[in-house]
Design a protein around this motif. Sequence first.
Motif, PDB file in Angstrom:
ATOM      1  N   GLU A  38     -16.830 -32.887 -60.931  1.00 44.68           N
ATOM      2  CA  GLU A  38     -15.620 -32.412 -60.257  1.00 44.68           C
ATOM      3  C   GLU A  38     -15.083 -33.454 -59.280  1.00 44.68           C
ATOM      4  N   TYR A  39     -15.969 -34.068 -58.513  1.00 42.70           N
ATOM      5  CA  TYR A  39     -15.529 -35.009 -57.485  1.00 42.70           C
ATOM      6  C   TYR A  39     -14.827 -36.220 -58.093  1.00 42.70           C
ATOM      7  N   ILE A  40     -15.436 -36.831 -59.098  1.00 46.98           N
ATOM      8  CA  ILE A  40     -14.838 -38.031 -59.673  1.00 46.98           C
ATOM      9  C   ILE A  40     -13.565 -37.678 -60.442  1.00 46.98           C
ATOM     10  N   THR A  41     -13.544 -36.514 -61.081  1.00 48.79           N
ATOM     11  CA  THR A  41     -12.321 -36.050 -61.727  1.00 48.79           C
ATOM     12  C   THR A  41     -11.188 -35.929 -60.710  1.00 48.79           C
ATOM     13  N   VAL A  42     -11.451 -35.293 -59.582  1.00 49.65           N
ATOM     14  CA  VAL A  42     -10.421 -35.117 -58.560  1.00 49.65           C
ATOM     15  C   VAL A  42      -9.926 -36.467 -58.046  1.00 49.65           C
ATOM     16  N   PHE A  65     -12.291 -47.385 -56.029  1.00 50.46           N
ATOM     17  CA  PHE A  65     -13.502 -46.558 -56.011  1.00 50.46           C
ATOM     18  C   PHE A  65     -14.688 -47.395 -56.449  1.00 50.46           C
ATOM     19  N   PHE A  66     -15.793 -47.254 -55.712  1.00 46.68           N
ATOM     20  CA  PHE A  66     -17.035 -47.940 -56.054  1.00 46.68           C
ATOM     21  C   PHE A  66     -18.148 -46.908 -56.206  1.00 46.68           C
ATOM     22  N   LEU A  67     -18.777 -46.896 -57.377  1.00 43.36           N
ATOM     23  CA  LEU A  67     -19.909 -46.008 -57.635  1.00 43.36           C
ATOM     24  C   LEU A  67     -21.177 -46.740 -57.238  1.00 43.36           C
ATOM     25  N   SER A  68     -21.837 -46.278 -56.201  1.00 45.53           N
ATOM     26  CA  SER A  68     -23.056 -46.943 -55.740  1.00 45.53           C
ATOM     27  C   SER A  68     -24.271 -46.475 -56.523  1.00 45.53           C
ATOM     28  N   ASN A  69     -24.390 -45.157 -56.738  1.00 44.71           N
ATOM     29  CA  ASN A  69     -25.514 -44.637 -57.525  1.00 44.71           C
ATOM     30  C   ASN A  69     -25.176 -44.760 -59.016  1.00 44.71           C
ATOM     31  N   GLY A  70     -25.277 -46.011 -59.492  1.00 43.39           N
ATOM     32  CA  GLY A  70     -24.759 -46.361 -60.813  1.00 43.39           C
ATOM     33  C   GLY A  70     -25.437 -45.688 -61.988  1.00 43.39           C
ATOM     34  N   HIS A  71     -26.586 -45.040 -61.774  1.00 40.46           N
ATOM     35  CA  HIS A  71     -27.249 -44.373 -62.892  1.00 40.46           C
ATOM     36  C   HIS A  71     -26.445 -43.179 -63.401  1.00 40.46           C
ATOM     37  N   ILE A  72     -25.487 -42.667 -62.608  1.00 37.79           N
ATOM     38  CA  ILE A  72     -24.657 -41.567 -63.120  1.00 37.79           C
ATOM     39  C   ILE A  72     -23.438 -42.129 -63.850  1.00 37.79           C
ATOM     40  N   SER A  73     -23.668 -43.226 -64.553  1.00 42.18           N
ATOM     41  CA  SER A  73     -22.592 -43.879 -65.314  1.00 42.18           C
ATOM     42  C   SER A  73     -21.935 -42.965 -66.350  1.00 42.18           C
ATOM     43  N   PRO A  74     -22.640 -42.007 -66.974  1.00 39.65           N
ATOM     44  CA  PRO A  74     -21.949 -41.176 -67.970  1.00 39.65           C
ATOM     45  C   PRO A  74     -20.703 -40.481 -67.427  1.00 39.65           C
ATOM     46  N   VAL A  75     -20.781 -39.925 -66.220  1.00 41.87           N
ATOM     47  CA  VAL A  75     -19.609 -39.253 -65.664  1.00 41.87           C
ATOM     48  C   VAL A  75     -18.514 -40.267 -65.340  1.00 41.87           C
ATOM     49  N   PHE A  76     -18.880 -41.429 -64.863  1.00 39.45           N
ATOM     50  CA  PHE A  76     -17.907 -42.460 -64.512  1.00 39.45           C
ATOM     51  C   PHE A  76     -17.192 -42.954 -65.772  1.00 39.45           C
ATOM     52  N   TYR A  77     -17.956 -43.254 -66.824  1.00 38.88           N
ATOM     53  CA  TYR A  77     -17.350 -43.721 -68.066  1.00 38.88           C
ATOM     54  C   TYR A  77     -16.403 -42.669 -68.655  1.00 38.88           C
ATOM     55  N   SER A  78     -16.833 -41.425 -68.633  1.00 34.05           N
ATOM     56  CA  SER A  78     -16.006 -40.365 -69.199  1.00 34.05           C
ATOM     57  C   SER A  78     -14.685 -40.247 -68.459  1.00 34.05           C
ATOM     58  N   VAL A  79     -14.746 -40.199 -67.130  1.00 34.27           N
ATOM     59  CA  VAL A  79     -13.519 -40.050 -66.345  1.00 34.27           C
ATOM     60  C   VAL A  79     -12.624 -41.273 -66.507  1.00 34.27           C
ATOM     61  N   LEU A  80     -13.204 -42.473 -66.509  1.00 31.20           N
ATOM     62  CA  LEU A  80     -12.395 -43.676 -66.694  1.00 31.20           C
ATOM     63  C   LEU A  80     -11.672 -43.657 -68.034  1.00 31.20           C
TER      64      LEU A  80
END
Length: 282
Positions: A38-42, A65-80
Motif C-alpha cells: 500500500e505504501y509504495i503504491t501510494v 524514492f530510495f528503497l533501503s531494505n532492498g530485499h523487498i524488491s518484488p513490491v518495488f519492481y511490481s509498482v515500478l
Amino acid sequence: MATIQELKDFTQQVRRDILRMVHAVNSGHPGGSLGCAEYITVLYQEIMKHNAEDFDMDGRDQDLFFLSNGHISPVFYSVLSRSGYFPESELATFRLINSRLQGHPTTHEGLEGIRVASGSLGQGMSVALGAAQAKKLNGDSRLVYSLHGDGELQEGQNWEAIMYAAAKNVDNYIAAVDVNLKQIDGTTDEVLAMGSIKAKFEAFGWEVLEVEKGNDIEEIIAGIKAAQSLTGNGKPVCILLYTEMGNGVDFMMYTHAWHGKAPNDEQLESALAQNPATLGDY
C-alpha cells in the motif's frame, strides 16, 4: 489523481505480482513486500511527482524514492513496472540469470526506476540524504523519500545518518520506517529490542509522525501529507508506518515465517484466490 478504489485495485494486483514472482523461482521475500504494498503504491500512484517515461539518474525537478531494505524488491519492481518504468512482462524474469530484476535492486543492470543498489541493509538513508542535499544545492524544491525496515535500524550506519540529517537540517527529506515488529529470525524484540523508535528519532532531532494503520490507503495518504506539511522547517521528517508482514494473505500474516520463503503451488493458489486479478496478470 487516483481514486481510493483505484489505489486498492492497484495494490491488489501488486500483491498478485509479488506472490507469482517469488513462487516462480522459489526464492524471494514476500512478507515485507506484501506489508509495504500500500505504501509504495501510494507514493508512486498518488504522492510523488516523477517521470517514468524519461527516466534519468539525476531526477531533477522530481521527487525521488530510495528503497533501503532492498530485499523487498518484488513490491518495488511490481509498482515500478505498473507505473510505466519498464514492461510488466519483465516481471516474469525476476531472479533469473541475466535478468535486470535481481533479488536485490542494482544499478549496473540499467533498470529504469532504480537509483541505488540496496542489498546490504542500513545504507539507504545515507544515499537519500546525499540526494536531498544535492536538491538543495541545485535549487530543486522537490522532496526525497526513503523506506527502511524496523529490524534494519539495528544497523549502526542508520544512526550516523539520523544524527547527520538533523545536524545538517536536511528538511526536504521524509524517511518511512516499516514497523512490522518482525525480521528473519523472529520478532525485533527477540532479536535485538529497539525500545521506542519514536523516542529515538525525536531525541536525534527529527519530526516524527505515526501511521497506526500502515496498510490502510487513506491513512497512508493522510500521514504522508502531514509529513509533507512539516518539511522546510529545519528538521528531517520520519513516518513510523505500522504494517502487518504478509498483509492480504491470511496464512502469511502474524508471523515472521514468510520473511524470506516462497509459497508452494497449493499455497500460491490459496493466496491468489484471496487477491483476484484487478489489472491483469503479467
